[in-house]
Design a protein around this motif. Structure first.
Motif, short mmCIF file in Angstrom:
data_model
loop_
_atom_site.label_atom_id
_atom_site.label_comp_id
_atom_site.label_asym_id
_atom_site.label_seq_id
_atom_site.Cartn_x
_atom_site.Cartn_y
_atom_site.Cartn_z
N PHE A 112 3.70 6.61 14.40
CA PHE A 112 3.33 7.97 13.97
C PHE A 112 4.47 8.73 13.32
O PHE A 112 4.41 9.94 13.19
N TYR A 113 5.52 8.04 12.93
CA TYR A 113 6.61 8.76 12.28
C TYR A 113 6.29 8.86 10.79
O TYR A 113 6.01 7.86 10.13
N ARG A 114 6.34 10.10 10.31
CA ARG A 114 6.06 10.30 8.89
C ARG A 114 7.15 11.17 8.30
O ARG A 114 7.66 12.07 8.97
N VAL A 115 7.44 10.92 7.05
CA VAL A 115 8.45 11.76 6.38
C VAL A 115 7.76 13.04 5.92
O VAL A 115 8.18 14.16 6.22
N ASP A 116 6.66 12.84 5.22
CA ASP A 116 5.90 14.00 4.71
C ASP A 116 4.50 13.89 5.31
O ASP A 116 3.65 13.15 4.83
N GLY A 164 -4.45 9.26 3.46
CA GLY A 164 -5.23 8.48 4.43
C GLY A 164 -4.36 7.64 5.35
O GLY A 164 -4.84 6.72 6.02
N GLY A 165 -3.06 7.98 5.42
CA GLY A 165 -2.16 7.18 6.28
C GLY A 165 -2.35 7.54 7.75
O GLY A 165 -2.69 8.67 8.09
N THR A 166 -2.12 6.58 8.61
CA THR A 166 -2.23 6.81 10.06
C THR A 166 -0.86 7.02 10.68
O THR A 166 -0.75 7.38 11.85
N GLY A 167 0.22 6.72 9.93
CA GLY A 167 1.57 6.80 10.51
C GLY A 167 1.89 5.57 11.34
O GLY A 167 2.92 5.51 12.01
N LEU A 168 1.00 4.58 11.30
CA LEU A 168 1.23 3.38 12.12
C LEU A 168 1.55 2.15 11.27
O LEU A 168 1.91 1.10 11.79
N GLY A 169 1.41 2.30 9.93
CA GLY A 169 1.57 1.14 9.04
C GLY A 169 2.90 0.42 9.22
O GLY A 169 2.95 -0.80 9.40
N LEU A 170 4.02 1.19 9.18
CA LEU A 170 5.34 0.55 9.28
C LEU A 170 5.60 0.02 10.69
O LEU A 170 6.29 -0.98 10.86
N ALA A 171 5.02 0.71 11.72
CA ALA A 171 5.17 0.20 13.10
C ALA A 171 4.51 -1.17 13.20
O ALA A 171 5.05 -2.09 13.83
N ASP A 210 0.84 -1.20 0.00
CA ASP A 210 0.00 0.00 0.00
C ASP A 210 0.88 1.25 0.00
O ASP A 210 0.67 2.17 -0.79
N ASN A 211 1.91 1.26 0.87
CA ASN A 211 2.83 2.40 0.91
C ASN A 211 3.55 2.53 -0.43
O ASN A 211 3.69 3.65 -0.96
N ALA A 212 4.03 1.39 -0.98
CA ALA A 212 4.77 1.42 -2.24
C ALA A 212 3.91 2.02 -3.34
O ALA A 212 4.39 2.86 -4.13
N VAL A 213 2.63 1.63 -3.36
CA VAL A 213 1.72 2.18 -4.38
C VAL A 213 1.53 3.67 -4.13
O VAL A 213 1.62 4.50 -5.04
N ARG A 224 9.65 -3.77 -3.51
CA ARG A 224 10.50 -2.74 -4.12
C ARG A 224 9.65 -1.80 -4.97
O ARG A 224 8.82 -2.25 -5.77
N ASP A 225 9.83 -0.50 -4.75
CA ASP A 225 9.12 0.44 -5.63
C ASP A 225 10.13 1.35 -6.30
O ASP A 225 11.31 1.36 -5.92
N ARG A 226 9.67 2.07 -7.27
CA ARG A 226 10.55 3.02 -7.97
C ARG A 226 9.99 4.43 -7.79
O ARG A 226 9.88 5.20 -8.73
N ARG A 265 1.36 14.80 3.10
CA ARG A 265 1.08 13.82 2.03
C ARG A 265 0.50 12.54 2.64
O ARG A 265 -0.44 11.97 2.12
N SER A 266 1.08 12.14 3.77
CA SER A 266 0.61 10.92 4.44
C SER A 266 -0.86 11.05 4.80
O SER A 266 -1.66 10.16 4.56
N ARG A 267 -1.21 12.22 5.38
CA ARG A 267 -2.61 12.41 5.80
C ARG A 267 -3.53 12.41 4.60
O ARG A 267 -4.61 11.83 4.60
N CYS A 324 9.34 7.92 -4.91
CA CYS A 324 10.10 9.12 -4.53
C CYS A 324 11.31 8.82 -3.65
O CYS A 324 12.24 9.62 -3.57
N GLY A 325 11.27 7.69 -2.95
CA GLY A 325 12.40 7.36 -2.05
C GLY A 325 12.34 8.14 -0.75
O GLY A 325 11.48 9.03 -0.59
N ILE A 326 13.22 7.83 0.18
CA ILE A 326 13.19 8.47 1.51
C ILE A 326 14.60 8.99 1.83
O ILE A 326 15.58 8.25 1.70
N PRO A 327 14.70 10.26 2.24
CA PRO A 327 16.03 10.80 2.60
C PRO A 327 16.64 9.97 3.76
O PRO A 327 15.91 9.57 4.67
#
Ligand code: ADP
Length: 593
Positions: free
Chosen positions: A538-542, A550-557, A492-495, A520-522, A545-547, A524-527
């Motif tokens: 709840f850690y988000r890069v952007d 519809g992201g909760t910031g909990l997906g990767l946790a 979902d994140n990759a998409v 693996r996605d192609r 954009r995450s909000r 924007c990548g992450i600094p």
């Protein structure tokens, strides 16, 4: 001071005693012998005088001096010299010399003695004959009157020669005896010193710590008893050292296995000991630190003050200390006074509890509460705002009402998504804590296909292609619904973060004995600076954009916790502008069939 070997103390004294006694005996014996010989000679001379006395008396009493002398001359064939002297000292007859040429003999010792005591004897060097002579003189009496003195003399040099020969023989015999005695005393000295040397070597081995060594017990009672006592002492010492060592090992083992750091300092604040935990916390070398000053080793003012306070106050003190090397650690320290059996203050014992992890967990908890509150407040504020607007008239404007209600519905979805994710997280954590996660050995491909199936619609809408590469026979010990959830989150994140027309690859395979699933996605990548914290709640890069997505910031946790609940881990590699690869590493319990 250079100390002599016992052999060199015994042997020379033995030898000296033997030689001195030998010399003394020789000297005494030769003296006695000489005396006896001289006495015998004197008696012999006296006897010779008696033989000629009668003849001489007769000539003297008749006043025939010449006959007296010629009688004497006749006697000259015997080796004894005979001299006749008148009471006034004039010589009237002599075996060797003419009397007229001879001195007055009144002053001769033997003559004076003979006249005074009735018998005279003396011994002196004769300058006439150039040798030592013995003289014996007796008075000649006629009718109660002394009419002269008859003197006999003989050289005693022959006595001395005979004595010298005897002394030489005694000395030779003495030398033989001395040599024999020296041999015997050497043997005896060695007999005495050898067992002592053995004891000395044994004692040296004991001193070097070889307490298992046994001294051989000698026949000599005293040395045998000493050897036995030393053996007992060594055995006793060995036992005690073993006890002390085993006690110390036990204590060290206890201290080493303690989570708490323990360190002890003496009254001069030199480190007596510290365990591994303390050494780790204080970043010092546990082997090198003992004996050095606490001030020099630790350099922490608060710890120093705590130790000073405990030592001077005699009380137990505690404090929270921050240790900064090599990374910041929070330590709760208790210091208490160390006293010996007599109650004297001998140092301070410090126990250090590392509370860094507690502090970290506490901070995470506080951050989490703050984050949850923040995350929930935004949709709740939004819902509240729109509901109030609706209540204030907007409800009468159907178009506005519909738009506002749509937003309210979206915010409610968001709230429910957050709550749903939080519940999922807490469920996984609880299962993992209790080790209750139900796992089964099943093929991975079906699980990955199910996950991709869930994401396929959304991917199609975003114009992103999903590719799966997984061997049919690849299996792993997994909880299928949870693993599917993790893969869905990653895909979902990759998409979400891929551009239109790009593709997302999902690959699974074995690597170094573990099963690895890569998404693996192609996009924007992450600094790189965000990567270490990416899996935090709840850690988000952007954020925006995450909000928006519809992201909760909990997906990767959730992904991280699912991997950990399986005994594995999650990782990420990413290059901004090129794309990201998220990996799930699962333990390789599954097998290819
Ligand atoms: P969210 O619900 O915001 O997606 P996640 O925990 O799933 O929360 O992800 C945390 C953050 O990581 C995201 O906000 C996003 O910034 C970043 N991120 C996750 N996956 C990717 C990816 N494939 N490409 C780029 N950034 C990503």
């Amino acid at each position: 001071m250079r100390r002599k070997r016992i052999l060199w103390q015994l042997y020379p004294s033995y030898l000296l005693v033997i030689l001195v006694s030998l010399a003394a005996v020789t000297w005494y014996a030769s003296r006695q012998f000489r005396q006896f010989y001289l006495d015998r000679t004197a008696a012999d001379l006296h006897a010779r005088i008696l033989l000629v006395e009668e003849e001489i008396r007769r000539e003297l009493s008749a006043g025939r001096d010449e006959q007296t002398d010629s009688f004497c001359k006749k006697l000259s064939r015997a080796s004894t010299r005979i001299t006749v002297i008148l009471p006034g000292g004039r010589v009237v007859g002599d075996t060797d010399n003419p009397p007229a040429e001879m001195d007055n003999h009144a002053d001769r010792k033997e003559i004076r003695q003979a006249l005074a005591e009735g018998f005279g004897r003396s011994q002196r060097f004769s300058h006439t004959l150039r040798e030592e002579l013995m003289y014996v003189a007796v008075p000649i009496e006629d009718k109660q009157k002394t009419i002269g003195v008859l003197r006999a003399s003989i050289p005693v040099t022959s006595i001395d020669r005979a004595l010298a020969a005897i002394q030489l023989r005694i000395a030779a015999a003495g030398l033989v005896v001395a040599l024999f005695a020296a041999g015997v005393s050497w043997f005896i000295s060695r007999q005495i010193s050898w067992p002592l040397e053995e004891l000395k070597h044994g004692a040296e081995r004991f001193a070097r710590g070889d307490l298992a060594h046994k001294l051989s017990v000698e026949d000599t009672r005293e040395i045998g008893a000493l050897a036995e006592t030393m053996n007992q002492m060594a055995a006793e010492l060995d036992g005690r050292i073993r006890d002390v060592v085993s006690e110390r090992n036990q204590r060290d083992a206890i201290l080493a296995s303690m989570v708490e750091g323990v360190l002890a300092v003496d009254a001069e604040q030199h480190l007596i000991s510290l365990n591994q935990a303390a050494a780790r916390m204080l970043a010092v070398d546990a082997r090198k630190a003992p004996g050095r000053s606490l001030r020099e080793v630790v350099r922490n003012r608060r710890l120093q003050a705590l130790v000073d306070g405990a030592f001077s106050g005699g009380d137990s003190l505690e404090d929270d200390i921050v240790l900064g090397d090599p990374r910041e650690r929070f330590v709760h320290a208790n210091a208490s006074l160390l006293c010996d059996a007599d109650g004297r203050r001998i140092g301070v014992l410090v126990v250090l509890h590392d509370v860094t992890e507690l502090q970290r967990v506490d901070k995470i908890r506080r951050d989490f509460v703050a984050n949850v509150s923040h995350e929930l407040r935004t949709p709740v504020t939004s819902v509240k705002g729109f509901v109030e607007t609706l209540l204030d008239d907007a409800i009468d404007k159907p178009e506005d009402a519909r738009r506002f209600l749509t937003i309210v519905a979206q915010q409610t979805d968001r709230l429910s998504a957050i709550i749903e994710d939080l519940l999922t997280l807490s469920r996984i954590e609880q299962d993992a804590e209790k080790a209750e996660l139900a796992v089964e050995d099943c093929p991975l491909k079906s699980v990955l296909e199910a996950a991709l199936g869930v994401c396929r619609n959304k991917a199609a809408r975003s114009g992103v292609a999903l590719e799966l590469s997984c061997a049919e026979e690849l299996r792993a010990e997994i909880n299928p619904p949870l693993l599917e959830q993790a893969v869905i989150n990653l895909v979902d994140n990759a998409v979400n973060y891929s551009g239109k027309g790009s593709a997302v690859d999902v690959e699974a395979g074995r690597e170094d004995g573990s099963v690895v699933i890569r998404v693996r996605d192609r996009g924007c990548g992450i600094p790189p600076e965000h990567l270490p914290r990416l899996f935090e709640r709840f850690y988000r890069v952007d954020k925006a954009r995450s909000r928006k997505l519809g992201g909760t910031g909990l997906g990767l946790a959730i992904v991280k916790h699912i991997a950990q609940a399986h005994g594995g881990r999650a990782s990420v590699e990413s290059t901004p502008g090129v794309g990201s690869t998220f990996s799930l590493h699962l333990p390789g319990a599954g097998s290819e069939r």
